[in-house]
Design a protein around this motif. Sequence first.
Motif, PDB file in Angstrom:
ATOM      1  N   ASP A 159       5.834  -4.202  -4.627  1.00 24.16           N
ATOM      2  CA  ASP A 159       6.608  -4.204  -3.385  1.00 24.16           C
ATOM      3  C   ASP A 159       6.057  -3.123  -2.460  1.00 24.16           C
ATOM      4  O   ASP A 159       6.801  -2.375  -1.825  1.00 24.16           O
ATOM      5  N   ALA A 160       4.723  -3.073  -2.407  1.00 24.78           N
ATOM      6  CA  ALA A 160       4.044  -1.962  -1.731  1.00 24.78           C
ATOM      7  C   ALA A 160       3.630  -2.279  -0.305  1.00 24.78           C
ATOM      8  O   ALA A 160       2.793  -1.578   0.257  1.00 24.78           O
ATOM      9  N   TYR A 161       4.218  -3.329   0.289  1.00 25.00           N
ATOM     10  CA  TYR A 161       3.827  -3.633   1.668  1.00 25.00           C
ATOM     11  C   TYR A 161       4.352  -2.584   2.632  1.00 25.00           C
ATOM     12  O   TYR A 161       3.683  -2.189   3.576  1.00 25.00           O
ATOM     13  N   ASN A 162       5.575  -2.125   2.384  1.00 22.96           N
ATOM     14  CA  ASN A 162       6.138  -1.077   3.233  1.00 22.96           C
ATOM     15  C   ASN A 162       7.320  -0.454   2.517  1.00 22.96           C
ATOM     16  O   ASN A 162       7.759  -0.947   1.479  1.00 22.96           O
ATOM     17  N   ARG A 202       5.430  -8.129  -1.637  1.00 24.52           N
ATOM     18  CA  ARG A 202       6.858  -8.037  -1.348  1.00 24.52           C
ATOM     19  C   ARG A 202       7.592  -8.608  -2.560  1.00 24.52           C
ATOM     20  O   ARG A 202       7.799  -9.810  -2.664  1.00 24.52           O
ATOM     21  N   MET A 203       7.944  -7.752  -3.480  1.00 25.79           N
ATOM     22  CA  MET A 203       8.582  -8.155  -4.730  1.00 25.79           C
ATOM     23  C   MET A 203       7.763  -9.234  -5.452  1.00 25.79           C
ATOM     24  O   MET A 203       8.309 -10.199  -5.975  1.00 25.79           O
ATOM     25  N   HIS A 204       6.468  -9.036  -5.448  1.00 23.49           N
ATOM     26  CA  HIS A 204       5.574 -10.009  -6.075  1.00 23.49           C
ATOM     27  C   HIS A 204       5.369  -9.639  -7.545  1.00 23.49           C
ATOM     28  O   HIS A 204       4.951  -8.521  -7.861  1.00 23.49           O
ATOM     29  N   ILE A 205       5.666 -10.562  -8.436  1.00 21.39           N
ATOM     30  CA  ILE A 205       5.572 -10.316  -9.876  1.00 21.39           C
ATOM     31  C   ILE A 205       4.204 -10.748 -10.389  1.00 21.39           C
ATOM     32  O   ILE A 205       3.754 -11.857 -10.131  1.00 21.39           O
ATOM     33  N   THR A 206       3.542  -9.859 -11.108  1.00 21.11           N
ATOM     34  CA  THR A 206       2.235 -10.159 -11.701  1.00 21.11           C
ATOM     35  C   THR A 206       2.241  -9.722 -13.158  1.00 21.11           C
ATOM     36  O   THR A 206       2.672  -8.607 -13.482  1.00 21.11           O
ATOM     37  N   PHE A 246       5.756  -0.731  -8.086  1.00 15.91           N
ATOM     38  CA  PHE A 246       4.938   0.027  -7.133  1.00 15.91           C
ATOM     39  C   PHE A 246       5.570  -0.129  -5.747  1.00 15.91           C
ATOM     40  O   PHE A 246       5.707  -1.247  -5.232  1.00 15.91           O
ATOM     41  N   LYS A 247       5.931   1.001  -5.133  1.00  7.29           N
ATOM     42  CA  LYS A 247       6.627   0.953  -3.857  1.00  7.29           C
ATOM     43  C   LYS A 247       6.226   2.146  -2.999  1.00  7.29           C
ATOM     44  O   LYS A 247       6.325   3.301  -3.433  1.00  7.29           O
ATOM     45  N   ALA A 248       5.765   1.873  -1.769  1.00  3.31           N
ATOM     46  CA  ALA A 248       5.373   2.934  -0.832  1.00  3.31           C
ATOM     47  C   ALA A 248       5.163   2.318   0.539  1.00  3.31           C
ATOM     48  O   ALA A 248       5.108   1.090   0.686  1.00  3.31           O
ATOM     49  N   SER A 249       5.038   3.155   1.544  1.00  2.41           N
ATOM     50  CA  SER A 249       4.696   2.666   2.871  1.00  2.41           C
ATOM     51  C   SER A 249       3.294   2.089   2.890  1.00  2.41           C
ATOM     52  O   SER A 249       2.426   2.469   2.076  1.00  2.41           O
ATOM     53  N   ARG A 250       3.052   1.186   3.824  1.00  4.10           N
ATOM     54  CA  ARG A 250       1.770   0.468   3.890  1.00  4.10           C
ATOM     55  C   ARG A 250       0.591   1.424   3.987  1.00  4.10           C
ATOM     56  O   ARG A 250      -0.478   1.181   3.423  1.00  4.10           O
ATOM     57  N   GLY A 251       0.779   2.531   4.709  1.00  3.58           N
ATOM     58  CA  GLY A 251      -0.312   3.476   4.888  1.00  3.58           C
ATOM     59  C   GLY A 251      -0.773   4.139   3.611  1.00  3.58           C
ATOM     60  O   GLY A 251      -1.872   4.706   3.565  1.00  3.58           O
ATOM     61  N   MET A 252       0.006   4.072   2.558  1.00  2.00           N
ATOM     62  CA  MET A 252      -0.390   4.650   1.269  1.00  2.00           C
ATOM     63  C   MET A 252      -1.392   3.772   0.527  1.00  2.00           C
ATOM     64  O   MET A 252      -2.048   4.221  -0.409  1.00  2.00           O
ATOM     65  N   LYS A 253      -1.480   2.492   0.900  1.00  2.67           N
ATOM     66  CA  LYS A 253      -2.448   1.557   0.302  1.00  2.67           C
ATOM     67  C   LYS A 253      -2.345   1.536  -1.225  1.00  2.67           C
ATOM     68  O   LYS A 253      -3.334   1.689  -1.941  1.00  2.67           O
ATOM     69  N   PHE A 254      -1.144   1.312  -1.706  1.00  3.00           N
ATOM     70  CA  PHE A 254      -0.926   1.284  -3.153  1.00  3.00           C
ATOM     71  C   PHE A 254      -1.630   0.120  -3.838  1.00  3.00           C
ATOM     72  O   PHE A 254      -1.774   0.108  -5.058  1.00  3.00           O
ATOM     73  N   GLU A 255      -2.047  -0.892  -3.056  1.00  5.08           N
ATOM     74  CA  GLU A 255      -2.788  -1.993  -3.688  1.00  5.08           C
ATOM     75  C   GLU A 255      -4.066  -1.499  -4.351  1.00  5.08           C
ATOM     76  O   GLU A 255      -4.584  -2.125  -5.286  1.00  5.08           O
ATOM     77  N   GLU A 256      -4.586  -0.367  -3.889  1.00  7.17           N
ATOM     78  CA  GLU A 256      -5.780   0.213  -4.514  1.00  7.17           C
ATOM     79  C   GLU A 256      -5.491   0.667  -5.936  1.00  7.17           C
ATOM     80  O   GLU A 256      -6.367   0.608  -6.805  1.00  7.17           O
ATOM     81  N   LEU A 257      -4.272   1.119  -6.191  1.00  7.62           N
ATOM     82  CA  LEU A 257      -3.883   1.485  -7.555  1.00  7.62           C
ATOM     83  C   LEU A 257      -3.708   0.241  -8.412  1.00  7.62           C
ATOM     84  O   LEU A 257      -4.169   0.181  -9.550  1.00  7.62           O
ATOM     85  N   ILE A 258      -3.050  -0.753  -7.848  1.00  5.58           N
ATOM     86  CA  ILE A 258      -2.774  -1.974  -8.597  1.00  5.58           C
ATOM     87  C   ILE A 258      -4.060  -2.681  -8.979  1.00  5.58           C
ATOM     88  O   ILE A 258      -4.197  -3.214 -10.089  1.00  5.58           O
TER      89      ILE A 258
END
Length: 462
Positions: free
Chosen positions: A333-336, A318-322, A439-451
């Motif tokens: 910001d890919a939680y939802n 959620r707006m997490h900077i890395t 990175f921004k998408a709904s949770r079901g997209m699982k964008f953390e896999e890209l990150i």
Amino acid sequence: MKLLLQDIIKAIEGECLNPHQLEKQLITGIYTDSRCHLEGGLFIPLKGEHFDGHTFIPQLKAKGVVATLTEVREVLDAELCTIYVQDTRNALLQLARYYRQQFSLPLIGITGSVGKTSTKEIIAAVLSGKWQVHKTEGNYNNEIGLPLTLFKLEPYHEVAVIEMGMNHFGEISRLSQAALPDIGVITNVGTSHIENLGSREGILKAKLEITDGLSPEGLLIVNGDNDLLGSLEKLTYPVIRYGLSKEHPYYAENIVCHAEYTTATIHTPSREYAIQIAALGEHMIYNTLAAIAVAEYYGLTEEEISRGIASYRPPKMRMHITNLQEGVTLINDAYNASPDSMEAALKVLENYPCKGRRLAVLGDMLEMGEYGPELHRRVGQFTSECQIDGVCAVGELAKYIAEGVWSKEAIMWCKHYETKEKFKEEMKKIIHSEDVVLFKASRGMKFEELIDVLGKVKDDEK
């Protein structure tokens, strides 16, 4: 938790099928997951589309369970006290209400189309400047998660901050009647779950169900800048509004977004605060306004409120900077995602300090139903007006984001990828050192896999 089983049966209007096992059993935990350690617990078997918790009842005695609910008039394990109810999900809510009534502490309930979790977190942080706070963890904000959250209340807690989510009419009503809030906070009324609720007016109606369990002396705190919340009339409860307009009793000005924090001047009926919050975006100032309104209502001092604001840290995704070793800055910001939160995230990207390029990786916004294509297209049109350098639209629905960008003949480049896999093949070629990437998408997209595959985190960021 310590509850007598006899009191539980009375609270849920249950029927004990084997009274000889009842005695004066003490329950020290309520569980819906048979995989947990269940010592001294009451098990509540839930039914879903692809599962039935009743099938696990014969295995529970070995894990320490002393009693179970059931929707079947049958004792599946004679050693377990077995309590019959017509609907175990409803019994779970009834029991949560009963347990909540054992505590006289203030409870703040939070709902809204977007921003529920961030608002819950900042309210909890601000109140922690004075009190021991119990809050919703993770996404435990539905008809299963909220009761489990309430069951974790302990005598040392002094206030509770509870998030309430929903997909359909009636859900917030049931959650509110279980949690019995003293204050209801509504962050906004947008378009999330519009496929189930029909219109934004329908969404407003569903959000206002939070008043169904509100204390008779209760209070509503709402985002007055939201068109539907700003025009609320003829409510049973008093309403406090907040926003960026000086017409509201709680308002903010002089908002400045820095690399890793946001500053603003906040005005209230009694004070003025110069705040610095470790979070990005104008939307976080809205959340902070709600938190200060709650805190001042309960009489917290300026020092206590300021201490709480300083303690806030945004949850991950959620707006997490890395910062990556490759010199790339990620805004995760890919939680939802919803149209409103997409626009808020793009504003953050637009204003983020950057030596390279500002890129947005935008994915599908789910649960939009027949409105999906048009809402994605509007996000694309909004994106085209932002001062960023490029857009990667990832997913089946995201093609409409790309269409929205292209329809405006934007200066930025934009490319659509049907799947995450196709984008992953080109990702490292697109993203360069010194770029800032949202990175921004709904949770079901699982964008953390890209990150996760983009690069290693800098040592000082771990």
